[in-house]
Structures are given as C-alpha cells and as structure tokens.
Write a protein that holds these residues in place. Structure first.
Motif, mmCIF file in Angstrom:
data_model
loop_
_atom_site.group_PDB
_atom_site.id
_atom_site.type_symbol
_atom_site.label_atom_id
_atom_site.label_comp_id
_atom_site.label_asym_id
_atom_site.label_seq_id
_atom_site.Cartn_x
_atom_site.Cartn_y
_atom_site.Cartn_z
ATOM 1 N N ALA A 37 63.119 51.036 14.911
ATOM 2 C CA ALA A 37 62.379 52.234 15.307
ATOM 3 C C ALA A 37 63.086 53.053 16.364
ATOM 4 O O ALA A 37 62.801 54.249 16.533
ATOM 5 C CB ALA A 37 60.986 51.833 15.809
ATOM 6 N N ALA A 38 64.028 52.460 17.116
ATOM 7 C CA ALA A 38 64.762 53.198 18.137
ATOM 8 C C ALA A 38 65.865 54.059 17.544
ATOM 9 O O ALA A 38 66.468 54.875 18.243
ATOM 10 C CB ALA A 38 65.357 52.223 19.151
ATOM 11 N N GLY A 39 66.141 53.879 16.247
ATOM 12 C CA GLY A 39 67.189 54.631 15.578
ATOM 13 C C GLY A 39 66.647 55.710 14.668
ATOM 14 O O GLY A 39 65.538 56.216 14.862
ATOM 15 N N VAL A 40 67.413 56.050 13.633
ATOM 16 C CA VAL A 40 67.042 57.153 12.742
ATOM 17 C C VAL A 40 66.121 56.724 11.600
ATOM 18 O O VAL A 40 65.666 57.569 10.827
ATOM 19 C CB VAL A 40 68.300 57.822 12.148
ATOM 20 N N LYS A 99 67.781 53.495 22.368
ATOM 21 C CA LYS A 99 68.069 52.348 23.220
ATOM 22 C C LYS A 99 67.918 51.046 22.430
ATOM 23 O O LYS A 99 66.962 50.870 21.680
ATOM 24 C CB LYS A 99 67.106 52.301 24.422
ATOM 25 N N VAL A 100 68.871 50.138 22.625
ATOM 26 C CA VAL A 100 68.773 48.821 22.003
ATOM 27 C C VAL A 100 67.588 48.084 22.617
ATOM 28 O O VAL A 100 67.443 48.017 23.845
ATOM 29 C CB VAL A 100 70.066 48.012 22.217
ATOM 30 N N ASN A 101 66.735 47.536 21.769
ATOM 31 C CA ASN A 101 65.468 46.960 22.224
ATOM 32 C C ASN A 101 65.163 45.720 21.394
ATOM 33 O O ASN A 101 65.087 45.803 20.165
ATOM 34 C CB ASN A 101 64.364 48.012 22.060
ATOM 35 N N ARG A 102 64.988 44.590 22.043
ATOM 36 C CA ARG A 102 64.694 43.358 21.293
ATOM 37 C C ARG A 102 63.363 43.462 20.550
ATOM 38 O O ARG A 102 63.187 42.833 19.500
ATOM 39 C CB ARG A 102 64.692 42.150 22.231
ATOM 40 N N LEU A 103 62.417 44.257 21.072
ATOM 41 C CA LEU A 103 61.116 44.398 20.417
ATOM 42 C C LEU A 103 61.236 45.152 19.094
ATOM 43 O O LEU A 103 60.652 44.748 18.083
ATOM 44 C CB LEU A 103 60.128 45.114 21.342
ATOM 45 N N THR A 104 62.001 46.233 19.094
ATOM 46 C CA THR A 104 62.193 46.961 17.835
ATOM 47 C C THR A 104 63.083 46.161 16.888
ATOM 48 O O THR A 104 62.952 46.255 15.666
ATOM 49 C CB THR A 104 62.800 48.352 18.080
ATOM 50 N N GLY A 105 63.988 45.344 17.453
ATOM 51 C CA GLY A 105 64.795 44.459 16.616
ATOM 52 C C GLY A 105 63.936 43.434 15.902
ATOM 53 O O GLY A 105 64.068 43.222 14.691
ATOM 54 N N PHE A 121 62.976 43.112 11.726
ATOM 55 C CA PHE A 121 63.090 41.842 10.996
ATOM 56 C C PHE A 121 61.786 41.533 10.250
ATOM 57 O O PHE A 121 61.805 41.113 9.092
ATOM 58 C CB PHE A 121 63.416 40.730 11.992
ATOM 59 N N ALA A 122 60.665 41.793 10.910
ATOM 60 C CA ALA A 122 59.360 41.542 10.292
ATOM 61 C C ALA A 122 59.111 42.485 9.118
ATOM 62 O O ALA A 122 58.530 42.074 8.101
ATOM 63 C CB ALA A 122 58.249 41.697 11.333
ATOM 64 N N TYR A 123 59.535 43.744 9.222
ATOM 65 C CA TYR A 123 59.344 44.679 8.106
ATOM 66 C C TYR A 123 60.055 44.168 6.852
ATOM 67 O O TYR A 123 59.506 44.233 5.744
ATOM 68 C CB TYR A 123 59.923 46.067 8.436
ATOM 69 N N LYS A 144 72.095 45.220 14.885
ATOM 70 C CA LYS A 144 72.449 43.802 14.991
ATOM 71 C C LYS A 144 72.388 43.305 16.438
ATOM 72 O O LYS A 144 72.070 42.138 16.686
ATOM 73 C CB LYS A 144 73.823 43.555 14.376
ATOM 74 N N GLU A 145 72.667 44.182 17.393
ATOM 75 C CA GLU A 145 72.552 43.797 18.792
ATOM 76 C C GLU A 145 71.094 43.530 19.157
ATOM 77 O O GLU A 145 70.793 42.580 19.900
ATOM 78 C CB GLU A 145 73.124 44.894 19.686
ATOM 79 N N ALA A 146 70.195 44.327 18.620
ATOM 80 C CA ALA A 146 68.765 44.123 18.872
ATOM 81 C C ALA A 146 68.280 42.840 18.213
ATOM 82 O O ALA A 146 67.438 42.121 18.765
ATOM 83 C CB ALA A 146 67.967 45.323 18.369
ATOM 84 N N TRP A 147 68.814 42.535 17.012
ATOM 85 C CA TRP A 147 68.463 41.265 16.364
ATOM 86 C C TRP A 147 68.931 40.092 17.218
ATOM 87 O O TRP A 147 68.206 39.109 17.385
ATOM 88 C CB TRP A 147 69.103 41.202 14.976
ATOM 89 N N ASN A 148 70.118 40.194 17.742
ATOM 90 C CA ASN A 148 70.643 39.118 18.576
ATOM 91 C C ASN A 148 69.794 38.946 19.833
ATOM 92 O O ASN A 148 69.501 37.813 20.252
ATOM 93 C CB ASN A 148 72.091 39.413 18.954
ATOM 94 N N ALA A 149 69.380 40.058 20.431
ATOM 95 C CA ALA A 149 68.532 40.000 21.623
ATOM 96 C C ALA A 149 67.181 39.369 21.316
ATOM 97 O O ALA A 149 66.564 38.737 22.185
ATOM 98 C CB ALA A 149 68.334 41.399 22.194
#
Length: 319
Positions: free
Chosen positions: A14-17, A79-85, A89-91, A114-119
C-alpha cells in the motif's frame, strides 16, 4: 452469454503504486469487457489514494475484497513499512485461497516490497516461491513475456556467486520445457527458443568459466531437441538480443535474473508481464516494483497491470 473470468488482483504494498494501479484498472472499461477484476487489498488504502490522486473509487462493493489489516493512521506513502509488507503478504494468500477454492479463475499480483517483507519476517524472497509452495509445485519457473519476446529464468533471487552452483542440466531442461509449453499455448504454434550461455562469449570454448556451457547447458539443449523443442545452442548473451536475433526469437532461456531482465525491461518495460509457469492456477504480475518515489502522486503507468490482466484472462479461458 459467456461468463467472464474472475481475476483476483492483489493490491501489493500500500505504500507503493499498487493502490493507484488498482484504481486505474477498475476504472478501465475495456478490461470490464474481458473479465471481472476483484481487488484483494485494503479499502482504506484505496480511499486514501483516491483522495490523493483524484482517481474514482469503484462503485461496486464486490470489486474489492477488504482485508481490514491497515488503519488509515498507519499508511505512509513512499516509505518501507513492515505493516504494509505483512498486509501485502496476506492479500496474496487470500487470493491464492480463492483460486484454490475456484472462486476466481486467475491471480494477478501488483508489486510487493521485499525489504518490507523482510522487516515483517516473511520467509520468502518473492511471489514466485510463495505461489509454488502454497500449491505444492516443484516444477515451476519465472517467465517475463511481452508481444516482442519472452525471457525465462533458470535461477531467480540469488547472488551471482551462487548461480553456477545452482545450475543443472535437469533444471535447465525443465525451464525450457515449461517455456515451450507456455509459449505454444500463447502463440498457438511451436515457439522458437534461444538458449543463453552463462559466461562471456558463451565460454569461448572453455576459456571462460568452468566449462558450464559444455558440461551443463549444451546437454540440456540436446535433450530438449530430442523432445521436439526448437532451441538454439548456447549463445553469447551480449549478442543474443540484437535486432536480427530478436526478430526470429519467441523466448530466451536465461541462466540468471539480470541476464534476462535487463534486456527484457529495456525493450518491454511498459508492456511486460511476469508469469509463473508450472502452477495449477494462472498467475501473472506486473514487471516492475513498488516505485516508492512516485507513490500516491497519480502518475503511475498502469500499462503493465493491464497487460497482466489481459494475459491472465486469456490463459484462464484456455485452461
């Protein structure tokens, strides 16, 4: 009346396009003629992006499967965000569940970070590996495809030093077979494939590398030809994408990620589609990332998503 295929479209990070692309997709009248797109994501994110860009929200409630995982105060565009990452994943998992239950006919994915997934401690390097594991598929590969040409990858998300250790004749043959089968379905004819070498000049007769061309790649070509596949001997990657070669090639078998994706994106960035071959369900994706630098600005190009949805619809109807 023919029933249109239902296409699950995951919103991505959601933080991206991703949310903007989904809004543009749902507003496209031509897409509605070929399929019924259903976005798996967070409505609050799409509302926020709609307000930021002026793009209309869909009027049909059924157009969005709302996860409710993100609060409006948790959204930080760009912004990279672990919550949106974690939410992205859930979607994907929700869309895969729907496909396995035959509630949708194909899945199309918008970009994850991928950085957000890692976080978020998600143990997958990307979409492809998640789809394969969820569907218990061992025979799969990633192919980037466009009307101009396609590139399939023998190895994907790994470091360059790992590539020679991962290459086997069996794996190269498997990717070649999957590519042949997919392009034959897309084009309705036997495709012409090019095998790329691993080393500069395709090894120059063993002068470069560890004779991977002679001991690993060429044997895969021999086995593929015995199966009736039209494929070249291992060619030097630096000349394989010249205009004269591209004009007579449908697909390239590439040994590693950037060997295929650099030329592919250079020629097909707006029309390219990522497709996972070998899965029991149809899965396509955009060929670009989250583009955090232009997130929520109303300038994201939806061409790749439209192409991915069109191809998913075509493949779903032919299954």
């Amino acid at each position: 009346m023919t029933t249109l295929p239902k296409i699950a479209v995951t919103m991505g990070d959601a933080a991206g396009v991703g949310p903007e692309l989904c809004l543009r997709l749902l507003a496209d009248p031509e897409i509605r003629k070929i399929c019924t797109p259903i976005v798996f994501g967070d409505r609050v994110a799409m509302i926020a992006v709609s307000k930021a860009t002026g793009l209309p929200m869909p009027t049909e409630e059924r157009s969005i499967v709302n996860s409710g995982l993100i609060g409006a105060d948790q959204l930080r565009p760009g912004k990279v965000n672990r919550l949106t990452g974690a939410a992205s994943f859930a979607y994907i998992n929700a869309a895969i569940d729907a496909a396995l239950l035959h509630e949708v006919d194909a899945v199309v994915t918008c970009p994850i970070n991928k950085e957000a997934w890692n976080a978020a401690a998600i143990p997958y390097p990307g979409h492809t590996e998640l789809f394969a594991e969820r569907q218990k598929t061992e025979r799969f590969c990633m192919m980037m495809t466009s009307p101009a040409f396609s590139c399939s990858l023998v190895t994907t998300h790994c470091g360059y030093f790992e590539v020679p250790q991962l290459l086997t004749t069996e794996l190269i043959l498997e990717v070649t077979e999957l590519t042949h089968e997919a392009l034959k379905k897309i084009y309705g004819r036997t495709p012409k494939l090019v095998m790329l070498g691993l080393n500069p000049h395709a090894g120059e007769g063993g002068l470069f590398g560890n004779r991977e061309e002679e001991t690993i790649i060429a044997p895969a070509v021999k086995l593929a030809r015995e199966k009736g596949i039209d494929i070249s001997h291992p060619l030097p990657p630096d000349t394989a994408f010249l205009p004269s070669r591209r004009a007579q090639t449908d697909g390239y078998i590439c040994m590693y990620h950037d060997q295929g994706l650099i030329p592919f994106k250079a020629f097909n960035f707006d029309t390219g589609v990522n497709i996972t071959l070998g899965l029991p369900i149809v899965r396509t994706s955009v060929d670009h990332g989250t583009a955090l630098d232009i997130a929520w600005k109303g300038i994201a190009d939806v061409s790749s998503l439209l192409a991915a949805v069109r191809l998913a619809s075509k493949l779903a109807c032919s299954n």
